[in-house]
Design an enzyme around this catalytic site. Structure first.
Site, short mmCIF file in Angstrom:
data_model
loop_
_atom_site.label_atom_id
_atom_site.label_comp_id
_atom_site.label_asym_id
_atom_site.label_seq_id
_atom_site.Cartn_x
_atom_site.Cartn_y
_atom_site.Cartn_z
N SER A 122 15.77 -3.23 32.71
CA SER A 122 14.85 -2.98 31.60
C SER A 122 14.13 -4.27 31.26
CB SER A 122 15.63 -2.48 30.39
OG SER A 122 16.39 -1.35 30.76
N CYS A 182 15.76 0.71 20.37
CA CYS A 182 16.77 1.61 20.92
C CYS A 182 17.69 2.13 19.83
CB CYS A 182 17.58 0.85 21.97
SG CYS A 182 19.00 1.76 22.58
N GLU A 207 27.40 10.43 24.20
CA GLU A 207 26.51 11.47 24.72
C GLU A 207 26.27 11.29 26.20
OE1 GLU A 207 23.55 12.09 20.89
OE2 GLU A 207 22.87 11.02 22.66
N CYS A 228 18.34 13.43 22.41
CA CYS A 228 18.25 13.88 23.79
C CYS A 228 17.01 13.27 24.43
CB CYS A 228 18.15 15.40 23.82
SG CYS A 228 18.09 16.06 25.46
N CYS A 277 18.82 -3.96 20.88
CA CYS A 277 17.38 -3.90 21.16
C CYS A 277 16.71 -3.12 20.04
CB CYS A 277 17.12 -3.25 22.52
SG CYS A 277 17.91 -4.13 23.87
N ASN A 298 9.89 6.29 22.82
CA ASN A 298 10.30 7.57 22.24
C ASN A 298 10.73 7.33 20.80
OD1 ASN A 298 10.54 10.18 22.96
ND2 ASN A 298 12.35 9.89 24.23
N CYS A 305 26.34 -0.07 21.41
CA CYS A 305 25.92 -1.20 22.24
C CYS A 305 25.76 -2.40 21.34
CB CYS A 305 24.59 -0.89 22.93
SG CYS A 305 24.04 -2.22 24.02
N CYS A 355 23.18 11.54 33.25
CA CYS A 355 23.00 10.24 32.59
C CYS A 355 24.29 9.94 31.81
CB CYS A 355 21.79 10.32 31.67
SG CYS A 355 21.49 8.80 30.78
N1 SAH Z 1 21.69 -0.86 28.33
C1 SAH Z 1 21.03 -0.49 29.52
C2 SAH Z 1 21.10 0.98 29.83
C3 SAH Z 1 20.93 1.93 28.69
S1 SAH Z 1 19.34 1.92 27.90
C4 SAH Z 1 19.59 -0.95 29.51
O1 SAH Z 1 19.13 -1.42 28.46
O2 SAH Z 1 18.96 -0.88 30.56
C5 SAH Z 1 18.40 2.72 29.16
C6 SAH Z 1 16.89 2.59 29.03
O3 SAH Z 1 16.41 3.26 27.86
C7 SAH Z 1 16.38 1.17 28.97
O4 SAH Z 1 15.39 0.98 29.95
C8 SAH Z 1 15.78 1.10 27.59
O5 SAH Z 1 14.74 0.17 27.60
C9 SAH Z 1 15.34 2.53 27.35
N2 SAH Z 1 15.14 2.90 25.95
C10 SAH Z 1 15.93 2.63 24.90
N3 SAH Z 1 15.42 3.13 23.77
C11 SAH Z 1 14.28 3.75 24.09
C12 SAH Z 1 13.27 4.45 23.35
N4 SAH Z 1 13.39 4.62 22.04
N5 SAH Z 1 12.22 4.97 24.02
C13 SAH Z 1 12.11 4.81 25.35
N6 SAH Z 1 13.01 4.15 26.10
C14 SAH Z 1 14.08 3.61 25.48
FE1 SF4 Z 2 21.89 -1.59 24.51
FE2 SF4 Z 2 19.39 -2.47 24.55
FE3 SF4 Z 2 20.24 -0.82 26.49
FE4 SF4 Z 2 19.90 0.06 23.96
S1 SF4 Z 2 18.32 -0.68 25.36
S2 SF4 Z 2 21.64 0.48 25.27
S3 SF4 Z 2 20.54 -1.74 22.76
S4 SF4 Z 2 20.95 -2.92 26.04
#
Ligand code: SAH
Ligand code: SF4
Length: 342
Positions: free
Chosen positions: A213, A117, A90, A332, A114, A289, A110, A103
């Site tokens: 992050s 996520c 996406e 989204c 996390c 989210n 991944c 984006c």
């Molecule tokens: N892997 C990288 C980039 C992709 S995730 C990273 O982790 O930084 C991008 C951002 O989305 C990160 O800051 C992560 O903490 C945030 N994120 C992931 N899931 C989320 C959720 N459910 N609600 C809010 N932010 C989220």
């Molecule tokens: Fe991967 Fe964590 Fe970033 Fe989600 S928040 S894309 S699991 S590193």
């Protein structure tokens, strides 16, 4: 057949010389591929027909298939691309005053898992190639049509960009090369979960903007949320940020996803203010989210504001993005939350 969208400038130069052509041809081809976004070799009209035919013997220009485009009421457009092996990724186009941000996903899935996520929960398929990264920008510009173009890129979609380091570095190179896409460095931002060796390499090899992050203020909570913290705990991560070369005026963006009852207390905000001391940064607070099956909750707006106030009072630049919630489709919303404010 190799996709020309997989070639860096140096690789094109090598290929051109292997064909016995003059080096300037490399710049010409590079411009066709990454500046003019030529859909095929035949549209490279100032390249001689004979050379085009020889190129076609070894190279193609190949895009990704866009399967679906969803538009949210606030104008964001999420599109789903299908890759050659059937993997799906996406990307989201986010319009804001004066800019159109894309984006970009850097991996199919991944591996870092996390807990908050959606991508992390669904596992890892593979790294994206340079052409698959490039094709997200090409598709976005096609979706926008003739009159608009992407102005900013954030590597904040699916995946951990620094775990796909080589292709991501090449991508940032073709993005910021004036002979290619020609984005200025401060219009390209990479977000990492804190892969310390990758941060060090990136600092030495690129000057795109960095977002990290952090998401917690103690190792106990961070490890619970982000398993990568076991390998690169908070102190190591912050040390890498303190040592990060700030070429010029830029700062790091610290992303902090606020999860109710887990990392959103005033004690957390006070600890965060202390932890980040001395790091030129702005803080991007992202209320969690929710998505189907997620076990966490989004905090009340009032506690998000209170968290932000502590940081502002401590002198930090803070961005708070209240999610639009239910009106935006979940996935989204995920990507939007990640991007917002970077
Ligand atoms: N892997 C990288 C980039 C992709 S995730 C990273 O982790 O930084 C991008 C951002 O989305 C990160 O800051 C992560 O903490 C945030 N994120 C992931 N899931 C989320 C959720 N459910 N609600 C809010 N932010 C989220
Ligand atoms: Fe991967 Fe964590 Fe970033 Fe989600 S928040 S894309 S699991 S590193």
């Amino acid at each position: 057949m190799r996709n020309l969208r997989d070639m860096t400038y140096d690789e094109l130069l090598e290929a051109v010389q292997a064909f016995g052509e003059k080096p300037y041809r490399a710049e010409q081809l590079f411009g066709w591929v990454y500046k003019k976004l030529a859909p095929d070799i035949d549209s490279m009209t100032d390249v001689s027909k004979a050379f085009r035919e020889r190129l076609k013997g070894e190279f193609v220009v190949s895009g990704s298939k866009v399967l679906d485009i969803k538009r949210s009421p606030d104008g964001a457009q999420k599109f789903l691309s299908e890759l050659e092996d059937g993997s799906r990724i996406e990307s989201v186009i986010i319009p804001e005053t004066g800019r159109l941000t894309l984006c970009v996903s850097t991996q199919a899935g991944c591996a870092l898992g996390c807990r908050f996520c959606m991508t992390g929960k669904s596992g890892f398929t593979r790294n994206l190639t340079l052409s698959e990264l490039v094709n997200q920008v090409v598709s976005a510009n096609e979706i926008l049509g003739k009159d608009a173009r992407i102005t900013n890129i954030v590597l904040m979609g699916m995946g951990e960009p620094l775990n796909n380091y080589d292709n991501v570095l090449k991508f940032t190179q073709v993005l910021t090369d004036g002979r290619g896409f020609g984005f200025s460095h401060n219009r390209v931002t990479l977000s990492t979960s804190g892969v310390v060796p990758g941060i060090k390499r990136l600092g030495a090899e690129s000057n795109v903007s960095l977002a990290v992050s952090l998401n917690a203020t103690t190792d106990e909570v961070r490890t619970k949320l982000m398993p990568i913290n076991k390998k690169y705990p908070i102190a190591d991560l912050l040390e890498a940020l303190r040592a990060y070369p700030f070429k010029g005026k830029r700062h790091i963006t610290i992303e902090y996803v606020l999860i109710k009852g887990l990392n959103d207390t005033l004690a957390d905000s006070k600890r965060l203010a202390v932890l980040l001391r001395g790091i030129p940064c702005k803080i991007n607070l992202i209320p969690f989210n929710p998505f189907p099956g997620s076990q966490f909750e989004r905090p009340q707006n009032a506690s998000v504001m209170a968290f932000g106030k502590v940081l502002r009072d401590a002198g930090y630049m803070v961005m708070i993005r209240m999610s639009k919630g239910a009106e935006i489709e979940a996935a989204c919303g995920q990507l939007r939350a990640r991007y917002d404010g970077a």
